[in-house]
Design an enzyme around this catalytic site. Structure first.
Site, short mmCIF file in Angstrom:
data_model
loop_
_atom_site.label_atom_id
_atom_site.label_comp_id
_atom_site.label_asym_id
_atom_site.label_seq_id
_atom_site.Cartn_x
_atom_site.Cartn_y
_atom_site.Cartn_z
N GLU A 118 0.89 -1.34 0.13
CA GLU A 118 -0.03 0.08 0.11
C GLU A 118 0.74 1.31 -0.08
OE1 GLU A 118 -2.99 0.18 -0.66
OE2 GLU A 118 -3.95 -1.87 0.08
N ASP A 265 -4.33 -9.62 -8.39
CA ASP A 265 -4.83 -8.73 -9.61
C ASP A 265 -3.49 -7.89 -10.24
OD1 ASP A 265 -4.83 -7.64 -7.16
OD2 ASP A 265 -6.64 -6.62 -7.32
N GLU A 359 -18.79 -6.12 -2.73
CA GLU A 359 -17.36 -6.45 -2.50
C GLU A 359 -17.01 -7.99 -2.92
OE1 GLU A 359 -13.73 -4.94 -0.64
OE2 GLU A 359 -15.29 -4.54 -2.18
N GLU A 377 -12.29 0.57 -9.76
CA GLU A 377 -11.88 -0.67 -10.78
C GLU A 377 -12.94 -0.52 -11.89
OE1 GLU A 377 -9.44 -1.50 -7.56
OE2 GLU A 377 -11.58 -1.15 -7.54
N THR A 463 -1.27 1.11 -10.80
CA THR A 463 -2.57 0.29 -10.25
C THR A 463 -3.29 1.44 -9.32
OG1 THR A 463 -3.45 -1.49 -9.39
CG2 THR A 463 -1.61 -0.65 -8.38
#
Length: 881
Positions: A118, A265, A359, A377, A463
Site C-alpha cells: 500500500e 490482480d 465486494e 476498478e 494500479t
C-alpha cells in the site's frame, strides 16, 4: 426529458451526456471538490477522512480495523495520493498549494508499521506522480518555477525506507516494514511474517523502476525485478498460473487458488504495464503466457472464476470479488476487446441491480459480501473501453456511476463507503484511492482532449492511477554497462540490414506478431451494432439473475449460511444432500464438514461448497472483535450485590461498556401475544429454536429493557468454557438497541434458583460489577413465577426487580414458548463452522417454594458458588479479559 431541479450541481444537466458529455465532466469536478475540500477542512493532516463523523482517521486513535489500517502511516496519505489528480483536473493552484503542504508538513521518519504494498502504490506512487506533474507544469513556464525535485527527494527517502523489506533469501518483500526501524530487531514490531500475497510482492516494478530512472540509482528497479523473477519461477509449470499467497522464504504456495481478483490482480497488470513503460520484452512474454492460461482456465465468459493452480479445471470458489473489475481494462490494453466487453457488461448489470458492485457476488449475481468501499476498478474499465471503442454506451455507464455516488454515497462531509449495498447503510470511511482513482477515470471519460492540461497518451497509469511518463523507457542507457550498449548497437545494425535486403512484402505473415500490438478497434468492429450484440445476452441473463441449475427433484433455492438452523430437520436434510456432515462436540457446538463425493449430485456439491464458504466468512466476520466479559449482578435482598455472574457479551445491541446503565430478563422466538407483560422488564431466554438477534428483536418490540440467554448445555460453566459471544444473524443488527447477555448453564441455574427461592429479585446487567451504593436507576422485572408488572424509578442504572401478582403461567409465557418454565423462551445464535447446537431440553413447570430448612441449606451452597464466581470475575477484570 430533463428534470427541472437537481439535488447536486450539474446532476440534471448531466442527463444530456449522450449528446454532450461536458456537463458530466463538470459534475465530476464538483464531486471531487466536495470530497477533497472536506478532507482538507475536517481531516488534514490525518491520513484519511471519516465522512460520517466529519473528522480525520488517525491510526492509534481510532479502533483498529486490522490489515486495512496498514495503509495509514501518519503521512497525510490522502493528500499525497491526490496530487496528480489535482493537476489532471486543471486545479493548478490547488496542486501547487498541496505540494507545498506535503513538503512542509509530511514526515516519513515515523515509528509505525505499514504495508509495503500500500505504501508503494499510494505514497511512493503519489510522490512520483506529483513529481511528474510538477516537472510538466514547470516546463510550461508559468507554474511551479520554484520546484527543485523536492517530491523526488521525498520519494527516494521513502524508497530507501522500504528497501529493508526486500532483505529475504527469495527477494520477495516482507508484507510490512517499520518506516523508522525497518524489519530487523524488536523495535520494528514486524519482520516475523512468512507469507505475502502475490500482488503484494508483484506490484512494485512500476514505482521502483520509475524511482531508479528518475534518480539514476538502479537498486530499486533491481529489487523489484528480482521479486518478479522469483514469482515467475514459482509459477505452476503445467497450468502457468500463480497462487494467491506465497511463503517469502521458501517460495511455497500457501494458498493455491488462482484468479484475477484480490491477492493476484495487479501482478498481471504490472507485467503488461512494465513492458509498456520499460520496453523489456521479457515482461510481455511472461504476461502473454499467463494470459493464455487465464483465458483457458479462469475465463468463463462473462465470468472470471478462481481455480486451483494444480487442478485448473477444478473451480476453487463459486463467487467473484469486485477487484476483478479492473480486468476488462487490462484486456483493452492487451487488445482483447470482445471478452472485455462481455465481462464489463456483466459487472454493469450487477451494479445496476445493487447500485454498486458488491465486494463479492455469486455466480448467479447475488450478494456474497455486501460492502462497497467506493472502489474505482469498474470506472477504470469503463474509461478504457470507451477510449478503445468510442461507443457512447460507456458514457451512459459512467453517468450511472456518477448518479449512484451522488444518490447513495454522498454525505455532508464527503462520500461514505457502503456498509451494505442491500440496505444502503454507510461506513465511516473514505479511502484515499477514491480521490486518487475514481475522479481521474470519470473525468477522463467525459473530457475532450482540449479539456486536459496534457496528453495522457504519454503516460502509463499505475494500479493507483498515478501518472508515470513513458519517456522513462529511454532513461535506461545510463544504467547499463558498456558491453550491454554494444549488444544493443549490434541488434539495431542487424535489424537495419535485414529490412534493407528483404522486402517486408516477401516475408510470410507471422500471426504471433499480433501478441505484440494492440488491434485497431475500428477494423475489429466496423458495425456499431456488434458490441451491442455482445452485451444483450449478458444483460438478459443478469436481469433474470442467471438462475442456477436446480438440484433434480428439489426445485428450491439452495440453503444459505445465514438462514441455517441446526435444529431444523429440513435444513439438516439439505445439508445431507449437499454432502455436509454435523459433528457434535462435547461443549454443545457442532462442527461442519463437507465431503463433495457424498453429495447427491454435482449441483448439490456446488451448493455445499458455497454454503461452507459462507459459513467460514460469517464466522470470520463475527470473530473479528473479541469483547470482554460482562456481569450479571444480583443486587436485591439478601444478596446485596455480592453475587456476580460472569456473562458473555453480544456483538450487537447496547454496548454496556459505554453506558452507565445496567439491565435485566424474560422470553420469545416469535412475536409475543402477551407483549404488554414484558414492558419495562428483562426477558429470560432459553437457548434454541431461533437466532439471538431474532429473539432480541422480538423482546425489544415487546418493550423489554434487555435479555439474558441461559445456555441449555448441561454442565457448561464460565469456569471451564471460553468466553462466549453471541453473534448476529448475518444481517444488519443496528436496529437492536437493547443489551443482551449470555449465561452458561451453571451461572444460569444460580439465577433461576434465586428466582425460585425469593419473591423479589433485582439484578444489574453491566460491563463490570458495581458497588451496592451506586445509583440504581430504572427498574424492571425478572419474572420468576408470577410477576408481570414493571416498576420504574429515575436514575443512571437499569436494574431488575420482581413483584408478585396474580397471573397465570399461560399469560406469562409468549404464545410461541417452547418451554413450560415461566420466564424462559428459546433462542439461538448463528455461529458458522462452530455452530452451537440449539437446546432441546424441556425445563418444566415452576417448582413450588421449598421448606425453610431446605431453602437455607440450598442458599448456603449457592452462596459458596457465588463467592467463587465473584472472585473469578474480579480476577478477569484485573487481567483485562
Amino acid at each position: 426529458m430533463i428534470e427541472a431541479t437537481s439535488r447536486f450541481p450539474g446532476e440534471a444537466e448531466c442527463r444530456y451526456q449522450l449528446l454532450c458529455p461536458f456537463p458530466c465532466r463538470n459534475q465530476v469536478v464538483e464531486m471531487f471538490d466536495h470530497a477533497y475540500q472536506n478532507y482538507m477542512d475536517h481531516a488534514y493532516p490525518a491520513d484519511e477522512l471519516m465522512p460520517l463523523t466529519c473528522r480525520g482517521r488517525v491510526r492509534g486513535l481510532e479502533p483498529s480495523r486490522g490489515d486495512i489500517d496498514d495503509a495509514l502511516g501518519k503521512f497525510s496519505l490522502t493528500l499525497i495520493d491526490t496530487l496528480d489528480t489535482l493537476a489532471l483536473l486543471n486545479k493548478t493552484a490547488e496542486f501547487e498549494a498541496a505540494v507545498r503542504r506535503v513538503l512542509s508538513d509530511v514526515r516519513l521518519d515515523n515509528d509505525i508499521v505499514v504495508s509495503v504494498f500500500e505504501t508503494n502504490i499510494r505514497v511512493l506512487g503519489g510522490l512520483l506522480g506529483g513529481h511528474s506533474m510538477a516537472l510538466l507544469l514547470k516546463e510550461g513556464g508559468q507554474h511551479m518555477l520554484w520546484y527543485k525535485d523536492e517530491l523526488l527527494h521525498m520519494a527516494k527517502d521513502l524508497g530507501l525506507r522500504l528497501l529493508p523489506a526486500f532483505n529475504t533469501s527469495s527477494g520477495l518483500p516482507y508484507p510490512r516494514v517499520n518506516l523508522r526501524y525497518g524489519v530487523r530487531g524488536p523495535e520494528t514490531r514486524t519482520g516475523t511474517e512468512t507469507d505475502t500475497c502475490t500482488a503484494c510482492a508483484g506490484t512494485i516494478i512500476l514505482e521502483f523502476a520509475a524511482l531508479s530512472r528518475f534518480t539514476g540509482n538502479p537498486v530499486f528497479e533491481n529489487h523489484a525485478r528480482r521479486a518478479l523473477d522469483f514469482i515467475w519461477e514459482k509459477r505452476q509449470r503445467n497450468s502457468n498460473l500463480v497462487g494467491t499467497t506465497i511463503n517469502i522464504h521458501s517460495g511455497e504456495w500457501v494458498r493455491r487458488d488462482s484468479g484475477v481478483g484480490a491477492g493476484i490482480d495487479s501482478y498481471y497488470e504490472y507485467l503488461l504495464k512494465a513492458y509498456v513503460l520499460l520496453g523489456d520484452d521479457l515482461f510481455l512474454q511472461r504476461f502473454n503466457t499467463h494470459y493464455a492460461s487465464i483465458m483457458k482456465y479462469i475465463s468463463q465468459p462473462p465470468l472470471l472464476l478462481d481455480v486451483h493452480i494444480h487442478k485448473p479445471l477444478l473451480p476453487a470458489r463459486t463467487w467473484m470479488d469486485s477487484l476483478l473489475a479492473f480486468f476488462p481494462g487490462l484486456q483493452v490494453l492487451k487488445g482483447d476487446i470482445r471478452p472485455a466487453i462481455e465481462t464489463h457488461e456483466m459487472l454493469y448489470q450487477v451494479t445496476k441491480k445493487h447500485n454498486f458492485l458488491p465486494e463479492a457476488f455469486t455466480t448467479d449475481f447475488r450478494v456474497h459480501w455486501a460492502q462497497h468501499p467506493l472502489r474505482p476498478e469498474f470506472a477504470e474499465s469503463t474509461y478504457f473501453l470507451y477510449k478503445a471503442t468510442r461507443d457512447p454506451y460507456y458514457l451512459e455507464v459512467g453517468r450511472t456511476v456518477l448518479e449512484n455516488l451522488n444518490r447513495f454515497a454522498r454525505v455532508p462531509c464527503g462520500f461514505a463507503a457502503m456498509k451494505d449495498v442491500r440496505t444502503g447503510s454507510h461506513e465511516d470511511r473514505m479511502d484515499s484511492f477514491f480521490l486518487a482513482e475514481m475522479f481521474k477515470y470519470l473525468f477522463l471519460l467525459f473530457a475532450d482532449p482540449e479539456d486536459l492540461p496534457f496528453d495522457v497518451e504519454g503516460y502509463i497509469f499505475t494500479t493507483e492511477a498515478h501518472l508515470l511518463p513513458l519517456s522513462l523507457s529511454t532513461a535506461f542507457l545510463p544504467l547499463l554497462s558498456s558491453w550491454c550498449i554494444y549488444i544493443y548497437i549490434y541488434i539495431y545494425i542487424y535489424i537495419f540490414f535485414f529490412f534493407f535486403f528483404f522486402s517486408p512484402y516477401e516475408m510470410e505473415l507471422d500471426d504471433s506478431n499480433f501478441d505484440w500490438s494492440c488491434p485497431n478497434t475500428r477494423l475489429l468492429f466496423p458495425d456499431p451494432a456488434f458490441p451491442r450484440s455482445l452485451r444483450e445476452p449478458i444483460r438478459t441473463a443478469v436481469d433474470r439473475s442467471c438462475p442456477r441449475p436446480v438440484e433434480p427433484g428439489l426445485g428450491r433455492p439452495p440453503l444459505r449460511a445465514r438462514d441455517f438452523m441446526a435444529n431444523n430437520p429440513e435444513h439438516l436434510e439439505l445439508l445431507r444432500r449437499m454432502g455436509v456432515s454435523l459433528i457434535h462436540l462435547k461443549d454443545g457446538r457442532v462442527q461442519l464438514v463437507q465431503h463433495a463425493t457424498q453429495a447427491v449430485s454435482a449441483v448439490a456439491a456446488e451448493d455445499g461448497l458455497r454454503f461452507m464458504q459462507e459459513m467460514m466468512e460469517l464466522s470470520s466476520q463475527q470473530q473479528k472483535e473479541q469483547l470482554p466479559p460482562r456481569a450479571v449482578q444480583i443486587v436485591s435482598q439478601p444478596f446485596l450485590g455480592r453475587v456476580v455472574l460472569t456473562a458473555g457479551p453480544a456483538q450487537f445491541g447496547m454496548d454496556l461498556s459505554k453506558s452507565s446503565t445496567g439491565v435485566k430478563p424474560y422470553s420469545g422466538c416469535t412475536e409475543l401475544a402477551n407483549a404488554a407483560l414484558l414492558q419495562g422488564r428483562i426477558a429470560l431466554l432459553q437457548r434454541g429454536q431461533c437466532m439471538f438477534a431474532e429473539k432480541a428483536r422480538h423482546i425489544q418490540k415487546a418493550g423489554a429493557l434487555g435479555g439474558i440467554v441461559i445456555d441449555d448445555n448441561e454442565g457448561s460453566s464460565s469456569d471451564t468454557a471460553p468466553l462466549f459471544q453471541m453473534a448476529g444473524d448475518g444481517r444488519n443488527t443496528d436496529d437492536v438497541t437493547l443489551p443482551l447477555l449470555f449465561l452458561f448453564h451453571k451461572e444460569g441455574n444460580i439465577l433461576l434458583e434465586a428466582l425460585r427461592e425469593y419473591k423479589e429479585v433485582e439484578v444489574l446487567l453491566s460491563d463490570k460489577a458495581r458497588d451496592r451504593g451506586e445509583g440504581r436507576g430504572e427498574e424492571s422485572i425478572i419474572n420468576g413465577g408470577g410477576g408481570c408488572r414493571a416498576v420504574h424509578s429515575p436514575a443512571d442504572g437499569l436494574v431488575g426487580h420482581q413483584e408478585e401478582e396474580d397471573c397465570s403461567p399461560e399469560e406469562e409465557r409468549g404464545s410461541s414458548a417452547p418451554s413450560a418454565q415461566p420466564g424462559l423462551m428459546g433462542t439461538e445464535e448463528h455461529h458458522p463452522v462452530g455452530q452451537d447446537e440449539p437446546g432441546q431440553q424441556d425445563v418444566g413447570s415452576r417448582d413450588e417454594p421449598a421448606a425453610d430448612g431446605d431453602s437455607s441449606q440450598s442458599m448456603d451452597a449457592l452462596l459458596a458458588d457465588w463467592k467463587e464466581d465473584l472472585e473469578a470475575f474480579q480476577q478477569m477484570e484485573k487481567d483485562e479479559l
